[in-house]
Design a protein around this motif. Structure first.
Motif, PDB file in Angstrom:
ATOM      1  N   ALA A  23       0.830  -1.212   0.000  1.00 37.02           N
ATOM      2  CA  ALA A  23       0.000   0.000   0.000  1.00 37.02           C
ATOM      3  C   ALA A  23       0.856   1.250   0.000  1.00 37.02           C
ATOM      4  O   ALA A  23       0.465   2.291  -0.545  1.00 37.02           O
ATOM      5  CB  ALA A  23      -0.928  -0.012   1.215  1.00 37.02           C
ATOM      6  N   LYS A  24       2.033   1.154   0.601  1.00 33.33           N
ATOM      7  CA  LYS A  24       2.945   2.307   0.684  1.00 33.33           C
ATOM      8  C   LYS A  24       3.249   2.892  -0.687  1.00 33.33           C
ATOM      9  O   LYS A  24       3.300   4.122  -0.842  1.00 33.33           O
ATOM     10  CB  LYS A  24       4.245   1.868   1.366  1.00 33.33           C
ATOM     11  CG  LYS A  24       5.311   2.936   1.454  1.00 33.33           C
ATOM     12  CD  LYS A  24       6.624   2.360   1.947  1.00 33.33           C
ATOM     13  CE  LYS A  24       7.296   1.500   0.887  1.00 33.33           C
ATOM     14  NZ  LYS A  24       8.630   1.005   1.340  1.00 33.33           N
ATOM     15  N   TYR A  25       3.453   2.038  -1.683  1.00 31.86           N
ATOM     16  CA  TYR A  25       3.807   2.545  -3.007  1.00 31.86           C
ATOM     17  C   TYR A  25       2.693   3.402  -3.600  1.00 31.86           C
ATOM     18  O   TYR A  25       2.955   4.413  -4.258  1.00 31.86           O
ATOM     19  CB  TYR A  25       4.151   1.386  -3.948  1.00 31.86           C
ATOM     20  CG  TYR A  25       5.382   0.641  -3.509  1.00 31.86           C
ATOM     21  CD1 TYR A  25       6.644   1.240  -3.569  1.00 31.86           C
ATOM     22  CD2 TYR A  25       5.304  -0.652  -3.008  1.00 31.86           C
ATOM     23  CE1 TYR A  25       7.778   0.568  -3.141  1.00 31.86           C
ATOM     24  CE2 TYR A  25       6.439  -1.331  -2.585  1.00 31.86           C
ATOM     25  CZ  TYR A  25       7.668  -0.720  -2.654  1.00 31.86           C
ATOM     26  OH  TYR A  25       8.788  -1.381  -2.222  1.00 31.86           O
ATOM     27  N   GLY A  26       1.448   3.016  -3.356  1.00 30.98           N
ATOM     28  CA  GLY A  26       0.349   3.840  -3.816  1.00 30.98           C
ATOM     29  C   GLY A  26       0.308   5.165  -3.097  1.00 30.98           C
ATOM     30  O   GLY A  26       0.033   6.214  -3.695  1.00 30.98           O
ATOM     31  N   LEU A  27       0.609   5.144  -1.806  1.00 22.66           N
ATOM     32  CA  LEU A  27       0.540   6.359  -1.000  1.00 22.66           C
ATOM     33  C   LEU A  27       1.697   7.312  -1.283  1.00 22.66           C
ATOM     34  O   LEU A  27       1.583   8.515  -1.037  1.00 22.66           O
ATOM     35  CB  LEU A  27       0.518   5.993   0.487  1.00 22.66           C
ATOM     36  CG  LEU A  27      -0.739   5.241   0.936  1.00 22.66           C
ATOM     37  CD1 LEU A  27      -0.596   4.785   2.383  1.00 22.66           C
ATOM     38  CD2 LEU A  27      -1.982   6.113   0.775  1.00 22.66           C
ATOM     39  N   ILE A  28       2.802   6.793  -1.786  1.00 23.77           N
ATOM     40  CA  ILE A  28       3.935   7.673  -2.100  1.00 23.77           C
ATOM     41  C   ILE A  28       3.611   8.540  -3.317  1.00 23.77           C
ATOM     42  O   ILE A  28       3.573   9.769  -3.232  1.00 23.77           O
ATOM     43  CB  ILE A  28       5.220   6.862  -2.337  1.00 23.77           C
ATOM     44  CG1 ILE A  28       5.702   6.231  -1.027  1.00 23.77           C
ATOM     45  CG2 ILE A  28       6.319   7.747  -2.927  1.00 23.77           C
ATOM     46  CD1 ILE A  28       6.857   5.268  -1.205  1.00 23.77           C
ATOM     47  N   ASP A  29       3.366   7.902  -4.464  1.00 24.92           N
ATOM     48  CA  ASP A  29       3.160   8.701  -5.677  1.00 24.92           C
ATOM     49  C   ASP A  29       2.342   7.979  -6.743  1.00 24.92           C
ATOM     50  O   ASP A  29       2.372   8.355  -7.914  1.00 24.92           O
ATOM     51  CB  ASP A  29       4.505   9.133  -6.271  1.00 24.92           C
ATOM     52  CG  ASP A  29       5.365   7.971  -6.739  1.00 24.92           C
ATOM     53  OD1 ASP A  29       4.971   6.795  -6.540  1.00 24.92           O
ATOM     54  OD2 ASP A  29       6.452   8.229  -7.302  1.00 24.92           O
ATOM     55  N   ARG A  30       1.596   6.944  -6.354  1.00 32.38           N
ATOM     56  CA  ARG A  30       0.799   6.188  -7.320  1.00 32.38           C
ATOM     57  C   ARG A  30      -0.637   6.057  -6.809  1.00 32.38           C
ATOM     58  O   ARG A  30      -1.088   4.976  -6.413  1.00 32.38           O
ATOM     59  CB  ARG A  30       1.425   4.809  -7.551  1.00 32.38           C
ATOM     60  CG  ARG A  30       2.840   4.924  -8.132  1.00 32.38           C
ATOM     61  CD  ARG A  30       3.453   3.591  -8.487  1.00 32.38           C
ATOM     62  NE  ARG A  30       4.748   3.826  -9.112  1.00 32.38           N
ATOM     63  CZ  ARG A  30       5.210   3.182 -10.188  1.00 32.38           C
ATOM     64  NH1 ARG A  30       4.476   2.258 -10.761  1.00 32.38           N
ATOM     65  NH2 ARG A  30       6.387   3.480 -10.695  1.00 32.38           N
ATOM     66  N   PRO A  31      -1.360   7.161  -6.818  1.00 34.48           N
ATOM     67  CA  PRO A  31      -2.724   7.123  -6.287  1.00 34.48           C
ATOM     68  C   PRO A  31      -3.644   6.159  -7.038  1.00 34.48           C
ATOM     69  O   PRO A  31      -4.572   5.608  -6.452  1.00 34.48           O
ATOM     70  CB  PRO A  31      -3.212   8.569  -6.420  1.00 34.48           C
ATOM     71  CG  PRO A  31      -2.324   9.187  -7.442  1.00 34.48           C
ATOM     72  CD  PRO A  31      -0.999   8.519  -7.293  1.00 34.48           C
ATOM     73  N   ASP A  32      -3.360   5.935  -8.345  1.00 37.27           N
ATOM     74  CA  ASP A  32      -4.174   4.977  -9.099  1.00 37.27           C
ATOM     75  C   ASP A  32      -3.970   3.557  -8.570  1.00 37.27           C
ATOM     76  O   ASP A  32      -4.916   2.755  -8.511  1.00 37.27           O
ATOM     77  CB  ASP A  32      -3.853   5.044 -10.588  1.00 37.27           C
ATOM     78  CG  ASP A  32      -2.377   4.858 -10.901  1.00 37.27           C
ATOM     79  OD1 ASP A  32      -1.531   5.054 -10.004  1.00 37.27           O
ATOM     80  OD2 ASP A  32      -2.061   4.541 -12.074  1.00 37.27           O
ATOM     81  N   PHE A  33      -2.739   3.246  -8.155  1.00 33.70           N
ATOM     82  CA  PHE A  33      -2.461   1.930  -7.579  1.00 33.70           C
ATOM     83  C   PHE A  33      -3.151   1.778  -6.228  1.00 33.70           C
ATOM     84  O   PHE A  33      -3.712   0.722  -5.917  1.00 33.70           O
ATOM     85  CB  PHE A  33      -0.954   1.729  -7.449  1.00 33.70           C
ATOM     86  CG  PHE A  33      -0.541   0.380  -6.911  1.00 33.70           C
ATOM     87  CD1 PHE A  33      -1.134  -0.791  -7.359  1.00 33.70           C
ATOM     88  CD2 PHE A  33       0.458   0.274  -5.954  1.00 33.70           C
ATOM     89  CE1 PHE A  33      -0.752  -2.038  -6.871  1.00 33.70           C
ATOM     90  CE2 PHE A  33       0.845  -0.957  -5.450  1.00 33.70           C
ATOM     91  CZ  PHE A  33       0.231  -2.124  -5.913  1.00 33.70           C
ATOM     92  N   PHE A  34      -3.129   2.826  -5.408  1.00 34.09           N
ATOM     93  CA  PHE A  34      -3.811   2.749  -4.119  1.00 34.09           C
ATOM     94  C   PHE A  34      -5.310   2.535  -4.323  1.00 34.09           C
ATOM     95  O   PHE A  34      -5.928   1.720  -3.621  1.00 34.09           O
ATOM     96  CB  PHE A  34      -3.562   4.012  -3.298  1.00 34.09           C
ATOM     97  CG  PHE A  34      -4.098   3.919  -1.888  1.00 34.09           C
ATOM     98  CD1 PHE A  34      -3.464   3.141  -0.941  1.00 34.09           C
ATOM     99  CD2 PHE A  34      -5.254   4.595  -1.516  1.00 34.09           C
ATOM    100  CE1 PHE A  34      -3.949   3.034   0.363  1.00 34.09           C
ATOM    101  CE2 PHE A  34      -5.754   4.500  -0.228  1.00 34.09           C
ATOM    102  CZ  PHE A  34      -5.098   3.716   0.717  1.00 34.09           C
ATOM    103  N   ALA A  35      -5.893   3.231  -5.279  1.00 27.41           N
ATOM    104  CA  ALA A  35      -7.318   3.049  -5.571  1.00 27.41           C
ATOM    105  C   ALA A  35      -7.592   1.628  -6.056  1.00 27.41           C
ATOM    106  O   ALA A  35      -8.625   1.029  -5.704  1.00 27.41           O
ATOM    107  CB  ALA A  35      -7.777   4.070  -6.612  1.00 27.41           C
TER     108      ALA A  35
END
Length: 380
Positions: A199-211
């Protein structure tokens, strides 16, 4: 750098490259890679001998099959089995591993293979980096946390009573073999802990991945294509950062989102895995980082609530009160934070955020603000 699209299905295994010039290497991700490990090593490192560093828990599940794979491809390998758990990341166990490598009469051109989670990878990688001034290194991560984070990027090390990962070296592997099948043997708690790093990777700079994770997390837990996809996306994210900043001189520090708080919590609990494992500390740390950012008026409280809601939905802790056995006071926690290796000349450094997928490195954060936030967070 362009990013691979997030899809609902994919054919495994996949290869993610880490571009570091003549030290570039591949991360292979997919099912059945334990059985293919010998063929991959024999093809990529012809004539190599190896030490397989693993822990007692992983050895019970996977060592026999892994060693058989290497033997079938003519790779002579000596197992070195250490005790499971974070407490093996210390000088005593490092000496045990180094002695095992030397007793096996392995040479500089031979390999140390880490078969295990983050503890084994950090420990074995450090040993590979210092024995004979640097041996070849192969990662075969068996935990989700290791597959998406610690096996990629070359950071190795051990803990001391002064803090986590304060002694170590940068030592890149020649290959990473992430067998997604082995994750089925993980306890649910360990899988959830690894998911925090994902989840960290989405929260860093990949909001589409977090979604995407918010929508598909259950499928990631269930396995199959969604799991492979999520691991591959995480590895692509980390590989891109490592290629830009191998030794954490710049934006690689973003990968520490949640870790400054998380490492302090691990130190405060004495690295007792029955109370708190690394990924749980990171989950609490990421929630704290978003709440701290909102407190400083850097981000909306709605983003902090969204992050906390998702981490809670998958079963991860998000509050200081979620740590069993209680914690020391705010001033003591601040002492652990100040000891963290991301402190530069006494100034506190945090990864904060302007919102989901908008993290940044904040330097010279006043300790008084951190202390007040910790005091507030410790209140029932």
């Amino acid at each position: 750098m362009s990013r691979a699209p997030i899809s609902e299905t994919m054919t495994a295994p996949v290869t993610v490259g880490v571009s570091l010039g003549d030290r570039s290497y591949d991360i292979l991700i997919g099912p059945g890679l334990v059985a293919k490990a010998g063929a991959e090593l024999a093809r990529r490192l012809p004539g190599v001998r190896a030490a397989i560093v693993t822990d007692a828990n992983v050895a019970a599940h996977h060592l026999e099959a892994f060693q058989a794979s290497l033997s079938a491809s003519g790779v002579d390998a000596q197992p070195i089995v250490v005790a499971a758990g974070e407490k093996s990341k210390g000088f005593d166990t490092l000496q045990e591993v180094v002695s095992g490598i030397l007793e096996a009469r392995l040479e500089r051109g031979d390999a140390v293979v880490a078969l295990g989670g983050g503890v084994v990878g950090d420990l074995a990688g450090f040993a590979a980096g210092i024995v004979r001034r640097g041996m070849l290194f192969v990662q075969a991560p068996t935990s989700l946390l290791a597959q998406v984070d610690s096996s990629v990027g070359g950071k190795t090390g051990i803990n001391t009573p002064h803090g986590k990962n304060l002694v170590g070296v940068f030592h890149q592997p020649q290959l990473v073999l992430a067998d997604t099948d082995v994750l089925d043997t993980l306890p649910a708690r360990e899988f959830r802990a690894g998911y925090a790093e994902m989840a960290k990777y989405g929260l860093i700079d990949r909001p589409d991945f977090f979604a995407w994770l918010e929508k598909n997390w259950q499928a990631v837990f269930d396995g199959g294509d969604a799991r492979v996809e999520a691991i591959a996306q995480s590895c692509r994210a980390k590989a891109a950062v490592v290629a830009r900043d191998e030794r954490e001189a710049g934006d690689r520090a973003l990968l520490n989102l949640g870790h400054t708080f998380g490492h302090a919590l691990e130190a405060a609990t004495g690295y007792d895995g029955s109370r708190l494992v690394h990924g749980e500390g990171v989950a609490i740390g990421m929630a704290l980082a978003h709440r701290f950012s909102a407190r400083l008026n850097l981000a909306s409280p709605d983003d902090a609530a969204r992050v906390e809601a998702h981490l809670s939905a998958v079963g991860l802790p998000t509050k200081l009160s979620d740590v069993p056995g209680g914690l020391p006071g705010a001033e003591r926690l601040l002492t652990y934070i100040a000891q963290d290796k991301k402190v530069a000349r006494g100034a506190l450094t945090f990864v904060l955020t302007h919102g989901v997928g908008q993290s940044f490195v904040a330097r010279d954060v006043p300790s008084s603000q951190v202390l007040a936030f910790l005091e507030e967070s410790l209140r029932p």
